[in-house]
Design a protein around this motif. Structure first.
Motif, PDB file in Angstrom:
ATOM      1  N   ALA A  54     -16.060  -1.249 -35.637  1.00 45.04           N
ATOM      2  CA  ALA A  54     -14.844  -1.409 -36.450  1.00 45.04           C
ATOM      3  C   ALA A  54     -15.099  -1.154 -37.929  1.00 45.04           C
ATOM      4  CB  ALA A  54     -14.264  -2.808 -36.241  1.00 45.04           C
ATOM      5  N   ASP A  55     -16.218  -1.606 -38.447  1.00 43.54           N
ATOM      6  CA  ASP A  55     -16.517  -1.382 -39.862  1.00 43.54           C
ATOM      7  C   ASP A  55     -16.684   0.106 -40.148  1.00 43.54           C
ATOM      8  OD1 ASP A  55     -16.873  -2.584 -42.456  1.00 43.54           O
ATOM      9  OD2 ASP A  55     -18.997  -2.035 -42.301  1.00 43.54           O
ATOM     10  N   LEU A  56     -17.281   0.837 -39.227  1.00 44.57           N
ATOM     11  CA  LEU A  56     -17.423   2.282 -39.389  1.00 44.57           C
ATOM     12  C   LEU A  56     -16.051   2.950 -39.403  1.00 44.57           C
ATOM     13  CD1 LEU A  56     -19.297   4.735 -39.629  1.00 44.57           C
ATOM     14  CD2 LEU A  56     -19.346   4.809 -37.114  1.00 44.57           C
ATOM     15  N   VAL A  57     -15.149   2.499 -38.544  1.00 45.62           N
ATOM     16  CA  VAL A  57     -13.782   3.036 -38.519  1.00 45.62           C
ATOM     17  C   VAL A  57     -13.103   2.809 -39.866  1.00 45.62           C
ATOM     18  CG1 VAL A  57     -11.483   2.771 -37.486  1.00 45.62           C
ATOM     19  CG2 VAL A  57     -13.512   2.811 -36.027  1.00 45.62           C
ATOM     20  N   VAL A  58     -13.264   1.615 -40.424  1.00 46.12           N
ATOM     21  CA  VAL A  58     -12.660   1.301 -41.728  1.00 46.12           C
ATOM     22  C   VAL A  58     -13.239   2.204 -42.811  1.00 46.12           C
ATOM     23  CG1 VAL A  58     -12.452  -0.479 -43.514  1.00 46.12           C
ATOM     24  CG2 VAL A  58     -12.046  -1.062 -41.117  1.00 46.12           C
ATOM     25  N   LEU A  59     -14.550   2.377 -42.805  1.00 44.73           N
ATOM     26  CA  LEU A  59     -15.190   3.218 -43.818  1.00 44.73           C
ATOM     27  C   LEU A  59     -14.767   4.679 -43.695  1.00 44.73           C
ATOM     28  CD1 LEU A  59     -18.785   1.690 -43.814  1.00 44.73           C
ATOM     29  CD2 LEU A  59     -16.987   1.364 -45.527  1.00 44.73           C
ATOM     30  N   ILE A  60     -14.781   5.201 -42.479  1.00 49.70           N
ATOM     31  CA  ILE A  60     -14.396   6.600 -42.280  1.00 49.70           C
ATOM     32  C   ILE A  60     -12.927   6.811 -42.626  1.00 49.70           C
ATOM     33  CG2 ILE A  60     -14.034   8.387 -40.520  1.00 49.70           C
ATOM     34  CD1 ILE A  60     -16.626   7.369 -39.190  1.00 49.70           C
ATOM     35  N   SER A  61     -12.068   5.897 -42.189  1.00 51.78           N
ATOM     36  CA  SER A  61     -10.640   6.063 -42.504  1.00 51.78           C
ATOM     37  C   SER A  61     -10.404   5.946 -44.008  1.00 51.78           C
ATOM     38  CB  SER A  61      -9.780   5.068 -41.724  1.00 51.78           C
ATOM     39  OG  SER A  61     -10.102   3.743 -42.056  1.00 51.78           O
ATOM     40  N   GLY A  62     -11.197   5.141 -44.694  1.00 49.32           N
ATOM     41  CA  GLY A  62     -11.086   5.056 -46.145  1.00 49.32           C
ATOM     42  C   GLY A  62     -11.437   6.362 -46.821  1.00 49.32           C
ATOM     43  N   VAL A  63     -12.524   6.981 -46.391  1.00 51.95           N
ATOM     44  CA  VAL A  63     -12.918   8.274 -46.955  1.00 51.95           C
ATOM     45  C   VAL A  63     -11.853   9.329 -46.652  1.00 51.95           C
ATOM     46  CG1 VAL A  63     -14.625  10.147 -46.806  1.00 51.95           C
ATOM     47  CG2 VAL A  63     -15.392   7.764 -46.922  1.00 51.95           C
ATOM     48  N   VAL A  64     -11.337   9.320 -45.424  1.00 49.10           N
ATOM     49  CA  VAL A  64     -10.281  10.274 -45.047  1.00 49.10           C
ATOM     50  C   VAL A  64      -9.050  10.067 -45.921  1.00 49.10           C
ATOM     51  CG1 VAL A  64      -8.678  10.922 -43.197  1.00 49.10           C
ATOM     52  CG2 VAL A  64     -11.113  10.614 -42.692  1.00 49.10           C
ATOM     53  N   GLU A  65      -8.664   8.821 -46.156  1.00 53.24           N
ATOM     54  CA  GLU A  65      -7.494   8.552 -46.996  1.00 53.24           C
ATOM     55  C   GLU A  65      -7.710   9.041 -48.427  1.00 53.24           C
ATOM     56  OE1 GLU A  65      -6.358   4.441 -46.645  1.00 53.24           O
ATOM     57  OE2 GLU A  65      -5.175   4.869 -44.859  1.00 53.24           O
ATOM     58  N   ILE A  66      -8.897   8.870 -48.958  1.00 51.80           N
ATOM     59  CA  ILE A  66      -9.185   9.366 -50.305  1.00 51.80           C
ATOM     60  C   ILE A  66      -9.058  10.888 -50.339  1.00 51.80           C
ATOM     61  CG2 ILE A  66     -10.997   9.647 -52.062  1.00 51.80           C
ATOM     62  CD1 ILE A  66     -12.008   6.821 -51.168  1.00 51.80           C
ATOM     63  N   VAL A  67      -9.642  11.558 -49.369  1.00 53.00           N
ATOM     64  CA  VAL A  67      -9.569  13.020 -49.311  1.00 53.00           C
ATOM     65  C   VAL A  67      -8.125  13.488 -49.164  1.00 53.00           C
ATOM     66  CG1 VAL A  67     -10.202  15.046 -47.925  1.00 53.00           C
ATOM     67  CG2 VAL A  67     -11.930  13.323 -48.469  1.00 53.00           C
ATOM     68  N   LEU A  68      -7.379  12.845 -48.273  1.00 50.17           N
ATOM     69  CA  LEU A  68      -5.974  13.234 -48.077  1.00 50.17           C
ATOM     70  C   LEU A  68      -5.139  12.973 -49.329  1.00 50.17           C
ATOM     71  CD1 LEU A  68      -5.327  12.023 -44.419  1.00 50.17           C
ATOM     72  CD2 LEU A  68      -5.715  14.360 -45.225  1.00 50.17           C
ATOM     73  N   GLY A  69      -5.357  11.817 -49.953  1.00 51.55           N
ATOM     74  CA  GLY A  69      -4.612  11.496 -51.166  1.00 51.55           C
ATOM     75  C   GLY A  69      -4.872  12.496 -52.275  1.00 51.55           C
ATOM     76  N   LEU A  70      -6.134  12.814 -52.497  1.00 48.53           N
ATOM     77  CA  LEU A  70      -6.470  13.791 -53.539  1.00 48.53           C
ATOM     78  C   LEU A  70      -5.958  15.183 -53.176  1.00 48.53           C
ATOM     79  CD1 LEU A  70     -10.072  12.622 -54.505  1.00 48.53           C
ATOM     80  CD2 LEU A  70      -7.929  12.272 -55.780  1.00 48.53           C
ATOM     81  N   SER A  71      -5.964  15.497 -51.881  1.00 47.34           N
ATOM     82  CA  SER A  71      -5.437  16.788 -51.435  1.00 47.34           C
ATOM     83  C   SER A  71      -3.948  16.908 -51.716  1.00 47.34           C
ATOM     84  CB  SER A  71      -5.712  16.988 -49.944  1.00 47.34           C
ATOM     85  OG  SER A  71      -7.092  17.055 -49.696  1.00 47.34           O
ATOM     86  N   LEU A  72      -3.203  15.826 -51.490  1.00 45.89           N
ATOM     87  CA  LEU A  72      -1.767  15.841 -51.800  1.00 45.89           C
ATOM     88  C   LEU A  72      -1.521  16.112 -53.280  1.00 45.89           C
ATOM     89  CD1 LEU A  72      -0.453  12.848 -49.670  1.00 45.89           C
ATOM     90  CD2 LEU A  72       0.294  15.230 -49.466  1.00 45.89           C
ATOM     91  N   ILE A  73      -2.384  15.583 -54.117  1.00 52.58           N
ATOM     92  CA  ILE A  73      -2.211  15.719 -55.564  1.00 52.58           C
ATOM     93  C   ILE A  73      -2.708  17.071 -56.073  1.00 52.58           C
ATOM     94  CG2 ILE A  73      -2.963  14.788 -57.798  1.00 52.58           C
ATOM     95  CD1 ILE A  73      -3.114  12.011 -56.326  1.00 52.58           C
ATOM     96  N   LEU A  74      -3.844  17.517 -55.567  1.00 50.48           N
ATOM     97  CA  LEU A  74      -4.525  18.668 -56.176  1.00 50.48           C
ATOM     98  C   LEU A  74      -4.328  19.997 -55.460  1.00 50.48           C
ATOM     99  CD1 LEU A  74      -7.903  16.872 -56.948  1.00 50.48           C
ATOM    100  CD2 LEU A  74      -5.997  17.306 -58.531  1.00 50.48           C
ATOM    101  N   LEU A  75      -4.063  19.982 -54.183  1.00 47.71           N
ATOM    102  CA  LEU A  75      -4.007  21.236 -53.418  1.00 47.71           C
ATOM    103  C   LEU A  75      -2.576  21.708 -53.196  1.00 47.71           C
ATOM    104  CD1 LEU A  75      -6.814  20.578 -50.778  1.00 47.71           C
ATOM    105  CD2 LEU A  75      -6.980  21.769 -52.985  1.00 47.71           C
ATOM    106  N   PHE A  76      -1.865  21.977 -54.272  1.00 47.83           N
ATOM    107  CA  PHE A  76      -0.466  22.380 -54.165  1.00 47.83           C
ATOM    108  C   PHE A  76      -0.299  23.626 -53.300  1.00 47.83           C
ATOM    109  CE2 PHE A  76       3.305  24.680 -55.540  1.00 47.83           C
ATOM    110  CZ  PHE A  76       4.267  23.703 -55.353  1.00 47.83           C
ATOM    111  N   LYS A  77      -1.194  24.576 -53.441  1.00 47.69           N
ATOM    112  CA  LYS A  77      -1.095  25.822 -52.681  1.00 47.69           C
ATOM    113  C   LYS A  77      -1.110  25.568 -51.169  1.00 47.69           C
ATOM    114  CE  LYS A  77      -3.369  30.274 -52.124  1.00 47.69           C
ATOM    115  NZ  LYS A  77      -4.489  31.125 -52.536  1.00 47.69           N
ATOM    116  N   TYR A  78      -1.786  24.502 -50.749  1.00 48.95           N
ATOM    117  CA  TYR A  78      -1.914  24.178 -49.328  1.00 48.95           C
ATOM    118  C   TYR A  78      -1.115  22.937 -48.949  1.00 48.95           C
ATOM    119  CZ  TYR A  78      -5.690  27.498 -49.847  1.00 48.95           C
ATOM    120  OH  TYR A  78      -6.409  28.624 -50.112  1.00 48.95           O
ATOM    121  N   ARG A  79      -0.110  22.621 -49.745  1.00 50.67           N
ATOM    122  CA  ARG A  79       0.604  21.360 -49.566  1.00 50.67           C
ATOM    123  C   ARG A  79       1.267  21.243 -48.194  1.00 50.67           C
ATOM    124  NH1 ARG A  79       3.943  24.667 -51.955  1.00 50.67           N
ATOM    125  NH2 ARG A  79       6.162  24.614 -51.504  1.00 50.67           N
ATOM    126  N   ILE A  80       1.727  22.358 -47.625  1.00 51.22           N
ATOM    127  CA  ILE A  80       2.391  22.301 -46.320  1.00 51.22           C
ATOM    128  C   ILE A  80       1.388  21.895 -45.238  1.00 51.22           C
ATOM    129  CG2 ILE A  80       3.528  23.699 -44.532  1.00 51.22           C
ATOM    130  CD1 ILE A  80       4.926  25.180 -46.873  1.00 51.22           C
TER     131      ILE A  80
END
Length: 145
Positions: A54-80
């Motif tokens: 479970a702790d690994l799931v929390v850590l991995i999902s946290g990293v994924v959320e950071i990547v997705l959040g930054l992608s929403l902000i920074l990757l306008f060209k690939y926003r779709i």
């Protein structure tokens, strides 16, 4: 607008862009909290039937959320594409919300049946915001015709 091989970069409204930035900040902050101050709280949302620590799931999902959040902000060209990926992520983590309800797990102030039930509709709302704010839904509808 210019067309690329992967998508038609149509304009998005100011409201869509603001919503995309807010969702991106929300995901980035949530991801950081997975790794730091809310780690224990997020453990309560990992269903016990997941065959991974479970702790690994929390850590991995946290990293994924950071990547997705930054992608929403920074990757306008690939926003779709990012919009569809974020929506899929919200679908994938929904069982954690259901498990919290069914297994009566307290976390994030959700310590009553009512509060856990009321939280469930927020996930479809997040999916809709991800698809609308990135123009993913509009693009799909346009290409469907």
């Amino acid at each position: 607008m210019n067309t690329t091989n992967t998508q038609n970069l149509e304009k998005t409204s100011v409201a869509q862009n603001i919503s995309r930035y807010i969702l991106g900040l929300f995901l980035t902050t949530a991801g950081i909290s997975h790794l730091t101050w809310s780690r224990t709280e997020f453990l309560a949302q990992v269903p016990p039937w997941i065959p991974v620590n479970a702790d690994l799931v929390v850590l991995i999902s946290g990293v994924v959320e950071i990547v997705l959040g930054l992608s929403l902000i920074l990757l306008f060209k690939y926003r779709i594409q990012v919009g569809w990926i974020v929506a899929a992520f919200f679908v994938l983590v929904f069982p954690g919300n259901v498990a919290q309800l069914v297994e009566h797990r307290n976390a994030f102030g959700l310590n009553t049946e009512l509060s856990r039930w009321l939280r469930l509709p927020l996930q479809p709302l997040l999916i809709l915001v991800a698809l609308w704010s990135t123009g993913a839904w509009h693009s799909w509808r346009k290409n469907k015709n």
